[in-house]
Design a protein around this motif. Structure first.
Motif, short mmCIF file in Angstrom:
data_model
loop_
_atom_site.label_atom_id
_atom_site.label_comp_id
_atom_site.label_asym_id
_atom_site.label_seq_id
_atom_site.Cartn_x
_atom_site.Cartn_y
_atom_site.Cartn_z
N SER A 1 31.57 46.24 -2.98
CA SER A 1 32.64 47.23 -2.87
C SER A 1 33.83 46.63 -2.12
O SER A 1 33.72 45.59 -1.47
CB SER A 1 32.13 48.48 -2.15
N ALA A 2 34.99 47.29 -2.20
CA ALA A 2 36.21 46.76 -1.62
C ALA A 2 36.08 46.50 -0.12
O ALA A 2 36.62 45.53 0.41
CB ALA A 2 37.38 47.69 -1.89
N ASP A 3 35.35 47.35 0.59
CA ASP A 3 35.14 47.20 2.02
C ASP A 3 33.73 46.69 2.33
O ASP A 3 33.27 46.82 3.47
CB ASP A 3 35.37 48.54 2.74
N GLY A 4 33.06 46.15 1.34
CA GLY A 4 31.68 45.72 1.52
C GLY A 4 31.57 44.42 2.30
O GLY A 4 32.55 43.73 2.58
N VAL A 5 30.32 44.08 2.64
CA VAL A 5 30.01 42.87 3.40
C VAL A 5 28.82 42.17 2.74
O VAL A 5 27.85 42.82 2.37
CB VAL A 5 29.67 43.19 4.88
N ILE A 6 28.93 40.85 2.62
CA ILE A 6 27.80 40.05 2.14
C ILE A 6 27.38 39.09 3.23
O ILE A 6 28.23 38.49 3.91
CB ILE A 6 28.16 39.28 0.84
N ALA A 7 26.08 38.97 3.45
CA ALA A 7 25.52 38.02 4.41
C ALA A 7 24.73 36.99 3.62
O ALA A 7 23.78 37.33 2.90
CB ALA A 7 24.63 38.71 5.43
N ILE A 8 25.12 35.72 3.74
CA ILE A 8 24.48 34.62 3.01
C ILE A 8 23.80 33.71 4.01
O ILE A 8 24.46 33.14 4.89
CB ILE A 8 25.51 33.83 2.17
N ASN A 9 22.48 33.57 3.89
CA ASN A 9 21.73 32.71 4.79
C ASN A 9 21.55 31.34 4.14
O ASN A 9 20.97 31.22 3.07
CB ASN A 9 20.36 33.32 5.10
N TYR A 10 22.06 30.32 4.82
CA TYR A 10 21.85 28.95 4.36
C TYR A 10 20.95 28.26 5.37
O TYR A 10 21.27 28.17 6.56
CB TYR A 10 23.16 28.18 4.23
N ALA A 11 19.81 27.74 4.91
CA ALA A 11 18.87 27.02 5.77
C ALA A 11 18.86 25.56 5.35
O ALA A 11 18.54 25.23 4.21
CB ALA A 11 17.47 27.62 5.65
N GLY A 12 19.23 24.68 6.27
CA GLY A 12 19.26 23.27 5.93
C GLY A 12 19.80 22.44 7.07
O GLY A 12 20.11 22.93 8.15
N ASP A 13 19.92 21.16 6.80
CA ASP A 13 20.44 20.21 7.77
C ASP A 13 21.96 20.18 7.64
O ASP A 13 22.50 19.73 6.63
CB ASP A 13 19.85 18.82 7.50
N LEU A 14 22.65 20.64 8.67
CA LEU A 14 24.10 20.75 8.61
C LEU A 14 24.78 19.38 8.64
O LEU A 14 26.00 19.30 8.43
CB LEU A 14 24.61 21.61 9.77
N HIS A 15 24.05 18.31 8.90
CA HIS A 15 24.62 16.97 8.86
C HIS A 15 24.67 16.40 7.45
O HIS A 15 25.33 15.38 7.22
CB HIS A 15 23.83 16.02 9.76
N LEU A 16 23.97 17.03 6.51
CA LEU A 16 23.90 16.49 5.15
C LEU A 16 25.07 16.97 4.30
O LEU A 16 25.60 18.07 4.53
CB LEU A 16 22.59 16.89 4.49
N PRO A 17 25.47 16.19 3.31
CA PRO A 17 26.56 16.62 2.42
C PRO A 17 26.25 17.91 1.68
O PRO A 17 27.17 18.66 1.33
CB PRO A 17 26.69 15.44 1.44
N THR A 18 24.96 18.17 1.43
CA THR A 18 24.60 19.41 0.72
C THR A 18 25.12 20.63 1.44
O THR A 18 25.68 21.55 0.82
CB THR A 18 23.07 19.51 0.59
N ALA A 19 24.93 20.67 2.76
CA ALA A 19 25.38 21.82 3.54
C ALA A 19 26.89 22.01 3.42
O ALA A 19 27.38 23.12 3.20
CB ALA A 19 24.96 21.66 4.99
N HIS A 20 27.63 20.93 3.56
CA HIS A 20 29.09 21.03 3.50
C HIS A 20 29.55 21.49 2.12
O HIS A 20 30.47 22.31 2.01
CB HIS A 20 29.72 19.67 3.85
#
Length: 582
Positions: free
Chosen positions: A437-456
């Motif tokens: 919705s126009a005022d809606g919110v989405i929460a996206i959980n990313y689990a991984g190694d933040l040092h890897l290119p995949t995360a970026h």
């Protein structure tokens, strides 16, 4: 004109003392072309059997590390046997007898190697297992195919002028079979997908023997009894046996490490089980080599609407309710909740959707695996007053993105030791944006190694679709390295939640109230996000850093490194023996 003499066709009979391979296969099967087709099809069947054998590694190493060396080993075995088949002594009949022994004995050998997974690690363990099992199985099967084929088409005059005729004859089944194997691997056409949803899919070990035993009986060997005895023990009496009574054997092993098995089943996404930690007092759900969530046992005299979750990250996802709306009517939060709707993609044990339901929010759950949903309802008290859809999230979003809008969307799909890249593409995230919705919110959980290119790359993709986001870590960032540059050996494996809105403008989180905690201490301490991360550090340079439906392959190498790192993290959470005995 004299009448043409009638030739009597000889009939080949099968003596009780002779096997199929003792007979001239050309006269029994038919023309040499049919015999060649038999060689191809048998090799393809062995390759599929080898592929199922490789899936036995998934609960011990995770799907990505377990599959890392499988295709290279298969192709190497095909190449070696095709190029050198003339130098291997023995007929196809003799080698097919050894093939029968291998087919029955290899699962026992592979399961035995599980006990060394902690010492070998996620990088070396699958390689050692493949060299001992899949490689020799493919090598011998390929030798049998090459020798059978050479015997049938040596007399084909069309090949007389061909240079290196013997090499081409030997390599022909390998080339064709490798092509079939790669196509099946790419399109996911296999016996595993054929048996999905049937009695056989509930056990990969059962499916393996379903294919292996008939192949062994085609080429009986004098040594077959030696392989049959360990096979019968593995299939009927080991902890991996696909029968309910083997749970007793498994529990006797797990009890030594403080755990007990409550339920287990092999399903669409892998091996699913529910385990109790009797020492520390909590219950978890496992999917292959990852944990989907957990909750503490209820304490005497302690009352709450929901049980205490073990992992704080699933509580933080509930903070979508705390985001201040641009058009806040000023009503009480409880009244707002009853007017809201939520879409949850990825169920786990149901920590987040259970809380949304408890707050009165109309909640729809999308879960691809029916066993996960069943176990969440039976063993983790998932409320029944919700809309449950067992489907692929990509298919659901594509079908419904123009039909309904939600106030909250929870995107939490990490499982099996790796992020499903297909659920982080621009196309999929754009579909979710259209459902918000126009005022809606989405929460996206990313689990991984933040040092890897995949995360970026993935986080940059999310920020491309949702430019208005705030990022929060599950725990504080580790202290910076003393060196000026990050060592490649260092890792920063964590859960990172992105709270995003489709509309422009800054947003804040209101202070939680007592009703938001649902009587739990975990929500009291972890509901409000605390460790914010600057999104600018994840912005890439141009469109090349964005994941799209047609370029997910660029993430594979980095994704593999992340899966190996996740394996190491999981081994610190649960003892080796619990992962190895499934």
């Amino acid at each position: 004109m004299a009448p043409r003499p009638i030739k009597k066709r000889s009939r080949t009979t099968l003596s009780p003392k002779r096997s199929l391979n003792d007979i001239d296969m050309e006269s029994y099967v038919g023309p040499s072309a049919i015999g060649a087709l038999w060689a191809f099809s048998h090799l393809c069947l062995v390759l599929e059997t080898s592929s199922i054998l490789n899936t036995l590694l998934y609960p011990v190493y995770g799907s990505l590390p377990a599959s890392r060396y499988h295709q290279p080993l298969i192709l190497t075995a095909l190449l070696v046997s095709g190029a050198t088949y003339r130098g291997w002594r023995g007929s196809s009949t003799a080698w097919s007898q050894w093939l029968s022994v291998l087919l029955l004995s290899l699962p026992t050998i592979q399961l035995y190697l599980f006990r060394y997974s902690g010492q070998l690690g996620a990088s070396t363990g699958p390689l050692v297992s493949g060299l001992v099992t899949s490689f020799p199985l493919t090598l011998v099967a390929s030798l049998v195919a090459s020798k059978r084929l050479a015997r049938r088409i040596d007399e084909w005059t069309v090949l007389d002028g061909l240079r290196y005729k013997e090499v081409w004859i030997g390599m022909m089944p390998q080339i064709i079979t490798a092509s079939v194997s790669l196509v099946a691997h790419t399109t996911n056409i296999s016996a595993r997908s054929f048996f999905t949803g049937t009695f056989f899919a509930r056990s990969r070990l059962r499916t393996y023997y379903l294919l292996a035993v008939p192949q062994s009986l085609i080429s009986p060997s004098r040594y077959l009894l030696l392989a049959a005895l360990p096979m019968l023990h593995t299939f009927f009496f080991s902890v991996y046996s696909p029968f309910p009574y083997s749970n007793t054997h498994l529990n006797s092993t797990l009890h030594h490490h403080g755990y007990s098995l409550i339920a287990r089943q092999e399903s669409y996404t892998g091996y699913i089980s529910v385990l109790d930690n009797n020492k520390d007092g909590f219950r978890v759900m496992r999917c292959d080599h990852s944990l989907l969530g957990g909750e503490w046992f209820p304490q005497p005299g302690y009352e709450s609407q929901l049980r205490e979750p073990v992992y704080a990250i699933f509580v933080m996802l509930e903070a979508v309710r705390l985001v201040q709306s641009v058009h806040d009517p000023g009503t009480k939060p409880e009244v707002q909740d009853r007017l809201k709707s939520a879409l949850v993609i990825g169920l786990g044990i149901g920590t987040t959707p259970s809380a949304l339901i408890a707050h009165g929010i109309d909640t729809t759950i999308i879960e691809i695996d029916p066993t996960v949903h069943d176990f969440a309802a039976r063993y983790f008290n998932l409320p029944s007053n919700h809309t449950s859809i067992i489907d692929d999230a990509i298919v659901f979003v594509d079908r419904n993105k123009h039909q309904k809008r939600y106030d909250y969307i929870i995107h939490d799909v990490f499982t099996g030791g790796a992020e499903p890249i297909e659920l982080f593409t621009v196309e999929f995230l754009t579909g979710l944006k259209e459902m918000l919705s126009a005022d809606g919110v989405i929460a996206i959980n990313y689990a991984g190694d933040l040092h890897l290119p995949t995360a970026h790359t993935i986080i940059h993709t999310i920020l491309t679709v949702f430019p208005h986001c705030r990022l929060f870590r599950e725990s504080p960032a580790p202290p910076p390295s003393p060196s000026s540059t990050t060592s490649p050996l260092e890792t920063d494996f964590t859960n990172l939640v992105l709270f995003c809105r489709p509309s422009a403008g800054a947003f804040v989180f209101r202070s939680p109230r007592k009703a938001d905690f649902l009587g739990t201490q975990a929500r009291k301490h972890h509901l409000l996000p605390r460790y914010e991360v600057d999104a600018a550090g994840f912005l890439g340079k141009g469109d090349a850093d964005v994941v799209r439906k047609n370029n997910t392959h660029i993430m594979k190498a980095s994704q593999m490194r992340g899966a190996v790192g996740h394996w190491a993290v999981m081994r610190t959470v649960v003892p080796d023996a619990v992962w190895e005995n499934w």
